[in-house]
Motif scaffolding. Structure first.
Motif, PDB file in Angstrom:
ATOM      1  N   GLN A  14       0.832  -1.204   0.000  1.00  0.00           N
ATOM      2  CA  GLN A  14       0.000   0.000   0.000  1.00  0.00           C
ATOM      3  C   GLN A  14       0.869   1.258   0.000  1.00  0.00           C
ATOM      4  O   GLN A  14       0.566   2.229  -0.701  1.00  0.00           O
ATOM      5  N   LEU A  15       1.971   1.235   0.733  1.00  0.00           N
ATOM      6  CA  LEU A  15       2.894   2.364   0.748  1.00  0.00           C
ATOM      7  C   LEU A  15       3.515   2.561  -0.633  1.00  0.00           C
ATOM      8  O   LEU A  15       3.623   3.691  -1.111  1.00  0.00           O
ATOM      9  N   ARG A  16       3.911   1.478  -1.304  1.00  0.00           N
ATOM     10  CA  ARG A  16       4.475   1.585  -2.653  1.00  0.00           C
ATOM     11  C   ARG A  16       3.474   2.180  -3.625  1.00  0.00           C
ATOM     12  O   ARG A  16       3.817   3.046  -4.421  1.00  0.00           O
ATOM     13  N   ARG A  17       2.226   1.717  -3.576  1.00  0.00           N
ATOM     14  CA  ARG A  17       1.193   2.274  -4.460  1.00  0.00           C
ATOM     15  C   ARG A  17       0.975   3.754  -4.182  1.00  0.00           C
ATOM     16  O   ARG A  17       0.843   4.558  -5.102  1.00  0.00           O
ATOM     17  N   SER A  18       0.947   4.113  -2.917  1.00  0.00           N
ATOM     18  CA  SER A  18       0.753   5.516  -2.546  1.00  0.00           C
ATOM     19  C   SER A  18       1.907   6.382  -3.043  1.00  0.00           C
ATOM     20  O   SER A  18       1.691   7.484  -3.560  1.00  0.00           O
ATOM     21  N   LEU A  19       3.133   5.883  -2.899  1.00  0.00           N
ATOM     22  CA  LEU A  19       4.289   6.636  -3.379  1.00  0.00           C
ATOM     23  C   LEU A  19       4.272   6.768  -4.893  1.00  0.00           C
ATOM     24  O   LEU A  19       4.609   7.829  -5.430  1.00  0.00           O
ATOM     25  N   ARG A  20       3.877   5.708  -5.606  1.00  0.00           N
ATOM     26  CA  ARG A  20       3.795   5.788  -7.071  1.00  0.00           C
ATOM     27  C   ARG A  20       2.757   6.810  -7.506  1.00  0.00           C
ATOM     28  O   ARG A  20       2.984   7.569  -8.453  1.00  0.00           O
ATOM     29  N   ARG A  21       1.592   6.828  -6.838  1.00  0.00           N
ATOM     30  CA  ARG A  21       0.563   7.824  -7.166  1.00  0.00           C
ATOM     31  C   ARG A  21       1.060   9.232  -6.906  1.00  0.00           C
ATOM     32  O   ARG A  21       0.827  10.148  -7.689  1.00  0.00           O
ATOM     33  N   THR A  22       1.768   9.409  -5.795  1.00  0.00           N
ATOM     34  CA  THR A  22       2.286  10.729  -5.459  1.00  0.00           C
ATOM     35  C   THR A  22       3.305  11.185  -6.487  1.00  0.00           C
ATOM     36  O   THR A  22       3.259  12.336  -6.950  1.00  0.00           O
ATOM     37  N   VAL A  23       4.206  10.309  -6.878  1.00  0.00           N
ATOM     38  CA  VAL A  23       5.221  10.665  -7.878  1.00  0.00           C
ATOM     39  C   VAL A  23       4.559  10.971  -9.212  1.00  0.00           C
ATOM     40  O   VAL A  23       4.932  11.924  -9.902  1.00  0.00           O
ATOM     41  N   ALA A  24       3.554  10.182  -9.606  1.00  0.00           N
ATOM     42  CA  ALA A  24       2.852  10.440 -10.860  1.00  0.00           C
ATOM     43  C   ALA A  24       2.130  11.779 -10.821  1.00  0.00           C
ATOM     44  O   ALA A  24       2.126  12.527 -11.818  1.00  0.00           O
ATOM     45  N   THR A  25       1.543  12.128  -9.687  1.00  0.00           N
ATOM     46  CA  THR A  25       0.856  13.411  -9.557  1.00  0.00           C
ATOM     47  C   THR A  25       1.844  14.560  -9.649  1.00  0.00           C
ATOM     48  O   THR A  25       1.604  15.538 -10.366  1.00  0.00           O
ATOM     49  N   ILE A  26       2.956  14.454  -8.961  1.00  0.00           N
ATOM     50  CA  ILE A  26       3.975  15.505  -9.015  1.00  0.00           C
ATOM     51  C   ILE A  26       4.530  15.624 -10.421  1.00  0.00           C
ATOM     52  O   ILE A  26       4.716  16.731 -10.933  1.00  0.00           O
ATOM     53  N   ASP A  27       4.753  14.489 -11.079  1.00  0.00           N
ATOM     54  CA  ASP A  27       5.272  14.501 -12.440  1.00  0.00           C
ATOM     55  C   ASP A  27       4.294  15.165 -13.398  1.00  0.00           C
ATOM     56  O   ASP A  27       4.686  15.922 -14.283  1.00  0.00           O
ATOM     57  N   SER A  28       2.997  14.907 -13.226  1.00  0.00           N
ATOM     58  CA  SER A  28       2.018  15.513 -14.121  1.00  0.00           C
ATOM     59  C   SER A  28       1.886  17.013 -13.858  1.00  0.00           C
ATOM     60  O   SER A  28       1.642  17.782 -14.782  1.00  0.00           O
ATOM     61  N   VAL A  29       2.052  17.433 -12.622  1.00  0.00           N
ATOM     62  CA  VAL A  29       1.970  18.861 -12.309  1.00  0.00           C
ATOM     63  C   VAL A  29       3.184  19.596 -12.855  1.00  0.00           C
ATOM     64  O   VAL A  29       3.067  20.708 -13.368  1.00  0.00           O
ATOM     65  N   LEU A  30       4.344  18.976 -12.793  1.00  0.00           N
ATOM     66  CA  LEU A  30       5.574  19.624 -13.241  1.00  0.00           C
ATOM     67  C   LEU A  30       5.868  19.404 -14.715  1.00  0.00           C
ATOM     68  O   LEU A  30       6.891  19.877 -15.211  1.00  0.00           O
ATOM     69  N   ALA A  31       4.991  18.697 -15.433  1.00  0.00           N
ATOM     70  CA  ALA A  31       5.219  18.445 -16.858  1.00  0.00           C
ATOM     71  C   ALA A  31       5.155  19.763 -17.629  1.00  0.00           C
ATOM     72  O   ALA A  31       4.353  20.642 -17.309  1.00  0.00           O
TER      73      ALA A  31
END
Length: 100
Positions: A50-67
């Motif tokens: 669950q922690l890995r999934r949460s971290l992946r979602r967070t990284v994807a969100t940050i990546d999409s915001v900074l794209a």
């Protein structure tokens, strides 16, 4: 109440040491709790996943915001990529002809 600057300074130094010591104790306690929580034999694997999934979602969100936007110029990371062995990623901005 303190009478002079020396007493005020010594009191402030003692208080700062106490805060630093207590902060260290809290950090060690939190680290120990985290290790026990995530490496529990019964539910630890599910919690880690669950922690890995949460971290992946967070990284994807940050990546999409900074794209970069459509009109933004491309980032200049090519010197960094060259250092990592990605010479083929280097752009060809200008081509000089043989005549010039």
């Amino acid at each position: 109440m303190h009478d002079n600057r020396q007493q005020v300074m010594s009191s402030a130094i003692r208080q700062a040491r106490r805060v630093r010591r207590n902060t260290g104790r809290l950090m060690v306690s939190a680290l120990g709790f985290g290790v026990a929580y995530f490496f529990d034999t019964d539910n630890g694997a599910a919690r880690r996943e669950q922690l890995r999934r949460s971290l992946r979602r967070t990284v994807a969100t940050i990546d999409s915001v900074l794209a970069p936007e459509v009109g933004d110029p491309p980032p200049v990371f090519f010197p960094l990529l060259r250092g990592l062995g990605a010479e083929e990623a280097e752009p060809r901005l200008t081509q000089r002809s043989e005549a010039s």
